[in-house]
Design a protein around this motif. Structure first.
Motif, PDB file in Angstrom:
ATOM      1  N   ASN A   1       1.201  -1.089  -0.058  1.00 51.06           N
ATOM      2  CA  ASN A   1      -0.003  -0.253   0.127  1.00 51.06           C
ATOM      3  C   ASN A   1       1.126   1.400   0.029  1.00 51.06           C
ATOM      4  O   ASN A   1       2.011   1.189   0.672  1.00 51.06           O
TER       5      ASN A   1
ATOM      6  N   PRO B   1       0.040  -4.542   2.910  1.00 52.69           N
ATOM      7  CA  PRO B   1      -1.376  -5.294   2.685  1.00 52.69           C
ATOM      8  C   PRO B   1      -2.007  -5.605   4.150  1.00 52.69           C
ATOM      9  O   PRO B   1      -1.596  -6.435   4.517  1.00 52.69           O
TER      10      PRO B   1
ATOM     11  N   GLY C   1      -2.379  -4.523  -2.138  1.00 49.99           N
ATOM     12  CA  GLY C   1      -1.607  -3.368  -1.949  1.00 49.99           C
ATOM     13  C   GLY C   1      -2.576  -2.380  -3.619  1.00 49.99           C
ATOM     14  O   GLY C   1      -2.887  -2.808  -4.718  1.00 49.99           O
ATOM     15  N   ASN C   2      -2.501  -0.981  -3.283  1.00 48.59           N
ATOM     16  CA  ASN C   2      -2.970   0.188  -4.018  1.00 48.59           C
ATOM     17  C   ASN C   2      -1.660   0.384  -4.553  1.00 48.59           C
ATOM     18  O   ASN C   2      -2.024   2.203  -5.843  1.00 48.59           O
TER      19      ASN C   2
END
Length: 252
Positions: free
Chosen positions: A194, A219, A225-226
């Motif tokens: 993330n 995450p 995750g982003n």
């Protein structure tokens, strides 16, 4: 000035057809076997998608990778070029390109097992910066030809020499930040963290800590995750190259 645009489709990459399924972290029973923690790396094969459908037939199946041509990449940029020829035999050529390349990854070698799209049902999750993305690229070429000097032997030795050199510069290559562990419990490698902050780089970079660890976070279990793929630039690979200066004799 020239605009450059390019769309590439049908790029090859691996797609996992039998990934692990996250079943939570509580206790559970899978095909009559009790697990105190339902999703672990140890029971990956028992959590795979096909095993959930038919445990008997899928018991001997592990990772199943499909080579599929569904990838894409988009490149766009502007190239500015200039040329000057002076009366004193000095020539100067320069060009600068500002560009951006984004899209899905593509395999450059033989596909590795479980190393394709991180989200098999949604390849757009891996839509990020291309491995070959370079934001800035510039080249300058300089040439100078000596004038005719004197006459006779002096003219033969000193006239019509041409000296040239090239100076090139480019911004750093892209780096993909990964978690180093299987947080999603799918068995797929190269999962990303993330993004906590845009401040990716350490204030005082060292050989052992070039990035800011506080900008990233693992995450939650069962999630991805982003952070986009290839989100950071390797500033250490930013290059300013000066080629050798060459000289040649022009015919009289």
């Amino acid at each position: 000035a020239t605009y450059i645009g390019n769309h590439t489709s049908h790029l090859w990459n691996g797609k996992q057809l039998n990934p692990g399924v996250f079943l939570g972290l509580n206790s559970c029973a899978i095909n009559g076997v009790n697990y105190p923690v339902c999703s672990t790396n140890a029971n990956l094969n028992q959590r795979r998608a096909l095993y959930q459908i038919n445990p008997r037939e899928a018991a001997l199946l592990g990772a199943i990778d499909e080579n599929t041509a569904i990838g894409y990449q988009n490149y766009k940029g502007i190239k500015i070029s200039a040329q000057r020829r002076a009366a004193n035999s000095l020539t100067l050529n320069g060009n600068y390109t500002l560009s951006k390349c984004t899209g899905t990854p593509t395999a450059t070698t033989f596909n590795q097992q479980s190393a394709g799209y991180i989200k098999p049902d949604d390849p757009s999750y891996d839509d990020g910066y291309c491995n070959q993305d370079r934001t800035h690229v510039a080249t300058v070429t300089l040439g100078y030809q000596t004038p005719k000097v004197g006459s006779g032997a002096l003219s033969a030795l000193a006239s019509n020499w041409r000296f040239s050199g090239i100076l090139s510069a480019r911004s750093g290559g892209r780096l993909n930040i990964i978690t180093g562990q299987d947080n999603a419990f799918t068995g797929l490698a190269a999962q990303r963290p993330n993004k906590v902050s845009d401040d990716f780089y350490a204030k005082q970079p060292t050989l052992t800590q070039y990035f800011n660890p506080a900008a990233f976070a693992q995450p939650a279990p069962g999630t991805l995750g982003n952070l986009v793929r290839n989100a950071v630039v390797d500033r250490k690979s930013t290059r300013l190259n000066s080629s050798h200066v060459s000289e040649s004799r022009m015919p009289s």
